[in-house]
Design an enzyme around this catalytic site. Sequence first.
Site, PDB file in Angstrom:
ATOM      1  N   ASN A  14       0.838  -1.208   0.000  1.00  0.00           N
ATOM      2  CA  ASN A  14       0.000   0.000   0.000  1.00  0.00           C
ATOM      3  C   ASN A  14       0.871   1.256   0.000  1.00  0.00           C
ATOM      4  O   ASN A  14       0.554   2.240  -0.675  1.00  0.00           O
ATOM      5  CB  ASN A  14      -0.946  -0.005   1.203  1.00  0.00           C
ATOM      6  CG  ASN A  14      -2.187  -0.831   0.939  1.00  0.00           C
ATOM      7  OD1 ASN A  14      -3.052  -0.430   0.163  1.00  0.00           O
ATOM      8  ND2 ASN A  14      -2.269  -2.000   1.556  1.00  0.00           N
ATOM      9  N   ARG A  65       3.720   0.162  25.718  1.00  0.00           N
ATOM     10  CA  ARG A  65       3.140   0.833  24.543  1.00  0.00           C
ATOM     11  C   ARG A  65       3.345   2.336  24.632  1.00  0.00           C
ATOM     12  O   ARG A  65       3.595   3.011  23.629  1.00  0.00           O
ATOM     13  CB  ARG A  65       1.640   0.549  24.447  1.00  0.00           C
ATOM     14  CG  ARG A  65       1.314  -0.781  23.839  1.00  0.00           C
ATOM     15  CD  ARG A  65      -0.174  -0.897  23.512  1.00  0.00           C
ATOM     16  NE  ARG A  65      -0.508  -2.295  23.332  1.00  0.00           N
ATOM     17  CZ  ARG A  65      -0.285  -2.996  22.226  1.00  0.00           C
ATOM     18  NH1 ARG A  65       0.276  -2.425  21.185  1.00  0.00           N
ATOM     19  NH2 ARG A  65      -0.611  -4.267  22.142  1.00  0.00           N
ATOM     20  N   MET A  90       1.109  -2.720  11.989  1.00  0.00           N
ATOM     21  CA  MET A  90       0.380  -3.717  12.790  1.00  0.00           C
ATOM     22  C   MET A  90       0.606  -3.544  14.297  1.00  0.00           C
ATOM     23  O   MET A  90       0.841  -4.521  15.011  1.00  0.00           O
ATOM     24  CB  MET A  90       0.795  -5.122  12.327  1.00  0.00           C
ATOM     25  CG  MET A  90       0.543  -5.377  10.849  1.00  0.00           C
ATOM     26  SD  MET A  90      -1.178  -5.130  10.320  1.00  0.00           S
ATOM     27  CE  MET A  90      -1.907  -6.648  10.924  1.00  0.00           C
ATOM     28  N   ILE A  92      -1.152  -1.702  17.803  1.00  0.00           N
ATOM     29  CA  ILE A  92      -2.262  -0.948  18.399  1.00  0.00           C
ATOM     30  C   ILE A  92      -1.689   0.319  19.020  1.00  0.00           C
ATOM     31  O   ILE A  92      -0.661   0.274  19.712  1.00  0.00           O
ATOM     32  CB  ILE A  92      -2.988  -1.807  19.445  1.00  0.00           C
ATOM     33  CG1 ILE A  92      -3.734  -2.946  18.733  1.00  0.00           C
ATOM     34  CG2 ILE A  92      -3.954  -0.965  20.274  1.00  0.00           C
ATOM     35  CD1 ILE A  92      -4.362  -3.952  19.657  1.00  0.00           C
ATOM     36  N   ASN A 107      -5.743   5.151   8.230  1.00  0.00           N
ATOM     37  CA  ASN A 107      -5.433   3.717   8.264  1.00  0.00           C
ATOM     38  C   ASN A 107      -6.211   3.024   7.154  1.00  0.00           C
ATOM     39  O   ASN A 107      -7.269   3.508   6.731  1.00  0.00           O
ATOM     40  CB  ASN A 107      -5.848   3.121   9.613  1.00  0.00           C
ATOM     41  CG  ASN A 107      -5.529   1.642   9.711  1.00  0.00           C
ATOM     42  OD1 ASN A 107      -4.419   1.215   9.378  1.00  0.00           O
ATOM     43  ND2 ASN A 107      -6.493   0.832  10.153  1.00  0.00           N
ATOM     44  N   HIS A 109      -7.897  -0.778   6.518  1.00  0.00           N
ATOM     45  CA  HIS A 109      -8.233  -2.025   7.207  1.00  0.00           C
ATOM     46  C   HIS A 109      -8.886  -2.967   6.190  1.00  0.00           C
ATOM     47  O   HIS A 109      -9.764  -2.540   5.424  1.00  0.00           O
ATOM     48  CB  HIS A 109      -9.195  -1.743   8.362  1.00  0.00           C
ATOM     49  CG  HIS A 109      -9.551  -2.978   9.115  1.00  0.00           C
ATOM     50  ND1 HIS A 109      -8.678  -3.604   9.980  1.00  0.00           N
ATOM     51  CD2 HIS A 109     -10.674  -3.739   9.109  1.00  0.00           C
ATOM     52  CE1 HIS A 109      -9.254  -4.682  10.477  1.00  0.00           C
ATOM     53  NE2 HIS A 109     -10.470  -4.788   9.964  1.00  0.00           N
ATOM     54  N   THR A 141      -9.027   6.798  15.358  1.00  0.00           N
ATOM     55  CA  THR A 141      -9.391   7.307  16.685  1.00  0.00           C
ATOM     56  C   THR A 141      -8.845   6.327  17.722  1.00  0.00           C
ATOM     57  O   THR A 141      -8.224   5.321  17.368  1.00  0.00           O
ATOM     58  CB  THR A 141     -10.920   7.421  16.826  1.00  0.00           C
ATOM     59  OG1 THR A 141     -11.478   6.107  16.663  1.00  0.00           O
ATOM     60  CG2 THR A 141     -11.512   8.373  15.809  1.00  0.00           C
ATOM     61  N   GLU A 143     -10.372   4.231  19.388  1.00  0.00           N
ATOM     62  CA  GLU A 143     -11.018   2.913  19.319  1.00  0.00           C
ATOM     63  C   GLU A 143     -10.533   2.168  18.080  1.00  0.00           C
ATOM     64  O   GLU A 143     -10.602   2.708  16.958  1.00  0.00           O
ATOM     65  CB  GLU A 143     -12.544   3.097  19.267  1.00  0.00           C
ATOM     66  CG  GLU A 143     -13.282   1.843  19.639  1.00  0.00           C
ATOM     67  CD  GLU A 143     -14.800   2.060  19.708  1.00  0.00           C
ATOM     68  OE1 GLU A 143     -15.525   1.070  19.747  1.00  0.00           O
ATOM     69  OE2 GLU A 143     -15.231   3.228  19.680  1.00  0.00           O
ATOM     70  N   GLU A 174      -7.530  -2.197  -2.309  1.00  0.00           N
ATOM     71  CA  GLU A 174      -6.759  -1.346  -1.388  1.00  0.00           C
ATOM     72  C   GLU A 174      -5.826  -0.419  -2.156  1.00  0.00           C
ATOM     73  O   GLU A 174      -5.691   0.768  -1.835  1.00  0.00           O
ATOM     74  CB  GLU A 174      -5.935  -2.216  -0.432  1.00  0.00           C
ATOM     75  CG  GLU A 174      -6.774  -3.042   0.523  1.00  0.00           C
ATOM     76  CD  GLU A 174      -5.928  -3.761   1.569  1.00  0.00           C
ATOM     77  OE1 GLU A 174      -4.923  -3.201   2.023  1.00  0.00           O
ATOM     78  OE2 GLU A 174      -6.278  -4.899   1.942  1.00  0.00           O
TER      79      GLU A 174
HETATM   80  C1  GAR Z   1      -3.110  -4.835   3.987  1.00  0.00           C
HETATM   81  O1  GAR Z   1      -4.005  -5.805   3.518  1.00  0.00           O
HETATM   82  C2  GAR Z   1      -3.773  -3.946   5.022  1.00  0.00           C
HETATM   83  O2  GAR Z   1      -5.122  -3.708   4.752  1.00  0.00           O
HETATM   84  C3  GAR Z   1      -3.607  -4.761   6.275  1.00  0.00           C
HETATM   85  O3  GAR Z   1      -2.337  -5.323   6.186  1.00  0.00           O
HETATM   86  C4  GAR Z   1      -1.982  -5.474   4.808  1.00  0.00           C
HETATM   87  C5  GAR Z   1      -0.660  -4.790   4.586  1.00  0.00           C
HETATM   88  O4  GAR Z   1      -0.174  -5.044   3.299  1.00  0.00           O
HETATM   89  N1  GAR Z   1      -3.747  -3.953   7.436  1.00  0.00           N
HETATM   90  C6  GAR Z   1      -4.246  -4.393   8.583  1.00  0.00           C
HETATM   91  O5  GAR Z   1      -4.592  -5.531   8.760  1.00  0.00           O
HETATM   92  C7  GAR Z   1      -4.322  -3.339   9.682  1.00  0.00           C
HETATM   93  N2  GAR Z   1      -5.091  -3.829  10.777  1.00  0.00           N
HETATM   94  P1  GAR Z   1       0.984  -4.144   2.702  1.00  0.00           P
HETATM   95  O6  GAR Z   1       2.117  -4.148   3.730  1.00  0.00           O
HETATM   96  O7  GAR Z   1       1.395  -4.872   1.455  1.00  0.00           O
HETATM   97  O8  GAR Z   1       0.446  -2.782   2.456  1.00  0.00           O
END
Ligand code: GAR
Length: 210
Positions: A14, A65, A90, A92, A107, A109, A141, A143, A174
């Site tokens: 991404n 954290r 990845m 929190i 972000n 998701h 946010t 949450e 994405e």
């Molecule tokens: C993507 O699918 C993204 O949506 C997900 O991790 C992947 C990263 O791929 N994100 C999450 O799960 C966040 N909770 P990338 O490193 O190739 O962009």
Amino acid sequence: MKRLVILISGRGSNMEAIVKACAAEGWPASIAAVISNRPDAGGLQFAADRGIATAVVDHKAYASRDDFDAELARVIDGFSPDLVVLAGFMRILTPAFTARYERRLLNIHPSLLPAFTGLHTHERALAMGCKVAGATVHFVTAELDHGAIVMQGVVPVKPGDDAKALAARVLTAEHRIYPQSVRWFVEDALVWSGDTVQHRDGAPQQLLLS
Ligand code: GAR
């Protein structure tokens, strides 16, 4: 010119899509840095090869954290970003961190929020027999996986899909909705209405792939 800092944890596809779109489409933005919490994140090499500053803040080196997020914020702020982009990041984040970047932290998701927050989204969508799946770009946010939705990409679930096949189809969405969303931010095209966000000119905030 707006300054972007992109946070990754892994391969960074991404991030790559955003970097390439920013360059090809001549956005009023530059990538100030790519930062990873993992020293071995594949995406760091892509960024370095493009002459983009990179940094690692290894979460394993911090006792809490709070300590990790404080150092991460210090490194991010060193690049003076207008927008911080979580691209497969990845970890929190603490409420102090999300508050610091309120309305300038995005972000992506891999589900159609508010369904399937958290991990293993594709496995859970398949187990539920969902007929569509997708991804959501949203402001962050305190949450987890909440916050104003900027754009959603929808793909079909096809007979015989396993989680890997579905993840690959969602990823194609994405790579389209994340650059588009970031572009809208840097062009000041996003307008807040309460806790939600619209495109200034009513541009569609969903992408439907077949
Ligand atoms: C993507 O699918 C993204 O949506 C997900 O991790 C992947 C990263 O791929 N994100 C999450 O799960 C966040 N909770 P990338 O490193 O190739 O962009």
